[in-house]
Design a protein around this motif. Structure first.
Motif, mmCIF file in Angstrom:
data_model
loop_
_atom_site.group_PDB
_atom_site.id
_atom_site.type_symbol
_atom_site.label_atom_id
_atom_site.label_comp_id
_atom_site.label_asym_id
_atom_site.label_seq_id
_atom_site.Cartn_x
_atom_site.Cartn_y
_atom_site.Cartn_z
ATOM 1 N N ARG A 318 0.967 -1.221 -0.313
ATOM 2 C CA ARG A 318 0.139 0.440 -0.158
ATOM 3 C C ARG A 318 0.967 1.014 -0.042
ATOM 4 N N ARG A 319 1.893 1.016 0.079
ATOM 5 C CA ARG A 319 3.271 2.160 0.193
ATOM 6 C C ARG A 319 3.516 2.111 -1.234
ATOM 7 N N LEU A 320 4.108 1.599 -1.580
ATOM 8 C CA LEU A 320 4.454 1.060 -2.744
ATOM 9 C C LEU A 320 2.903 1.796 -4.002
ATOM 10 N N LEU A 321 2.018 1.960 -3.402
ATOM 11 C CA LEU A 321 0.728 1.878 -3.983
ATOM 12 C C LEU A 321 0.594 3.659 -4.301
ATOM 13 N N THR A 322 0.768 3.879 -2.912
ATOM 14 C CA THR A 322 1.427 5.433 -2.989
ATOM 15 C C THR A 322 2.084 6.346 -4.069
ATOM 16 N N TRP A 323 3.303 5.704 -4.216
ATOM 17 C CA TRP A 323 4.109 6.277 -4.930
ATOM 18 C C TRP A 323 4.225 5.478 -6.671
ATOM 19 N N VAL A 324 3.336 4.481 -6.498
ATOM 20 C CA VAL A 324 2.502 4.756 -8.087
ATOM 21 C C VAL A 324 2.194 5.946 -8.094
ATOM 22 N N ARG A 325 0.780 6.107 -7.434
ATOM 23 C CA ARG A 325 0.215 7.225 -8.405
ATOM 24 C C ARG A 325 0.249 8.307 -7.991
#
Length: 470
Positions: A318-325
């Protein structure tokens, strides 16, 4: 899953194959005998277990493992024993391998809404591959010692009390905290040799910053696993305009770039379909491992370690998804395999804004998988300490996909499972399909690790990803 195995009726086959290996080895001298021992010892163990009264499921796993070892070793056996003897050893080993799969296939239970398994050499061979893998895993992974059983049981009891008091068993989503945003991870260029040639990718890492809750059992032990505190991922990005992202979540004992890119083929997902790819490394896996092998400590050690591993895996992704977004991703989808399918299923219930999810051969019951694959003596130690599968099921509700309503639209969910799967019981896959309101589903006539041999699975994946691909 029916644990009784009919392999005891044909225990003479691994015995005869093992004797043949020893006979040829002894005739060839000391070196030849040493070369024969690995296959022979495992085959003898399979035979003796098969002849023993009571539960003898490990007879098929060891029979398949010994048969597989015999086939591999048999390829070079003519150097020691001559061509004729070598061919006989390969033939007997292959026969034992397939018969082990056939015997295991006979124990498959009939499950409502799961197609009946086929019969024949092809299906038996696929089941035998799973059995050999289980046999190898059983020899590799560290199991709870009798002296550790009481501590494991105590932690589960304390966790049940804590989880109940804080309302997490009733509302499991509250056990999972909203993770911190990931802004500037460390990124370096890396490469790996794949079947399609050398692949250059970005290796990403950052401090996970996940911590179990205060006073949660096993917290201090979990935080002592230093290699696990660095979260990692492999990334493939296209230059130019923003592209859709595919998050590929690997299975148990994987977590290295070579293995993960083998499971999520970049020539298909990255080049043909045009996705940017993010392949996170799950806790305790790959460079995050804490034991001899990737995955040690998950599904085998203290129950709370596995709960923390899954919770941290979700936190990291979920932290990685903040970076992707933050990179203006037009869409993001998730595809997980086995343990990764379990994680993808949970992610679909926790994280909003995902455009599709594919749960491949997904484990959906931690308690059932943990208990089912535990050897008899380890299970008895835990029972003597007062721990049961039901007690594990209670505390693991906080990491059960069945506890969460998926946030991904029904038409963007997909599941596939193997009718002959020996690692993840088909009933677990069936239960997830029901919980997800019967999404796109593919049952294939095969085992856990043979899914890519099925054209229907490839079609399901292609159809699910088609609307998001470039």
């Amino acid at each position: 899953m029916n644990q009784g195995v009919v392999f005891s009726k044909t225990s003479w086959l691994p015995l005869a194959t093992g004797v043949s290996w020893i006979f040829c080895g002894e005739a060839a001298g000391f070196v030849g005998l040493v070369y024969a021992l690995p296959a022979a010892v495992v085959l003898f163990a399979a035979s003796f277990i098969g002849l023993a009264p009571g539960e003898n499921r490990r007879a098929t796993t060891l029979g398949a493992l010994g048969g597989a070892a015999g086939v591999v070793l048999g390829l070079l056996s003519p150097l020691f024993y001559g061509l004729g003897s070598g061919l006989v050893l390969v033939g007997l080993s292959a026969w034992t391998f397939i018969e082990s799969g056939a015997a295991a296939a006979q124990t498959l239970e009939s499950v409502e809404d799961v197609p009946a398994p086929e019969t024949g050499i092809k299906f038996s061979t696929q089941v035998a591959i799973d059995e050999a893998l289980l046999g190898a895993i059983s020899l590799m992974v560290p199991l709870p010692k009798k002296s550790e059983a009481a501590e494991i049981a105590r932690e589960v009891a304390e966790a049940a009390t804590l989880f109940e008091a804080r309302g997490w068993l009733e509302k499991p989503e509250e056990y999972h905290r909203t993770p911190l945003s990931l802004e500037v991870p460390e990124i370096r260029e890396a490469s790996v040799m794949t079947s399609g040639g050398r692949l250059t990718f970005e290796s990403l890492q950052f401090e996970s910053e996940y911590e179990p809750w205060d006073n949660e059992p096993g917290r201090d032990r979990w935080l002592s696993y230093a290699p696990n505190q660095i979260a990692r991922a492999s990334v493939l990005r296209h230059p130019g305009e923003p592209r859709p992202w595919l998050v590929g979540i690997h299975g148990y004992q994987m977590g290295k770039p070579l293995e993960d890119f083998g499971a999520f083929d970049p020539s298909y997902f990255h080049k043909k379909l045009g996705f940017n790819m993010l392949l996170p490394t799950l806790p305790l896996h790959g460079p995050r491992k804490i034991g001899r092998f990737s995955g040690d400590g998950y599904l085998t050690g203290p129950v709370l370690d596995s709960i923390h591993a899954e919770t941290q895996g979700l936190w990291d992704i979920r932290r990685l998804l903040t970076w992707v977004r933050a990179q203006e991703a037009p869409s993001i989808g998730v595809y997980g395999l086995s343990l990764g399918g379990f994680t993808a299923s949970l992610l679909a219930g926790l994280e909003g804004g995902l455009d599709f999810v594919v749960a491949g051969i997904p484990m959906t019951s931690f308690s059932q998988t943990y208990w089912r694959h535990m050897p008899d003596h380890s299970r008895c130690n835990l029972l003597e300490a007062g721990l049961t599968e039901e007690k594990i099921e209670e505390v693991s509700r906080v990491i059960s996909p069945m506890s969460f309503t998926p946030k991904v639209p029904l038409e963007r969910r997909a599941i596939f499972g193997g009718i002959g799967d020996r690692l993840v019981a088909p009933v677990q896959v069936r239960d997830l399909a029901r919980h997800w309101d019967e999404p796109a589903m593919r049952w294939y006539q095969g085992a856990h690790v043979t899914f890519m041999a099925d054209a229907g699975v490839k079609e399901l994946i292609a159809d699910t990803l088609a609307s998001e691909s470039v």
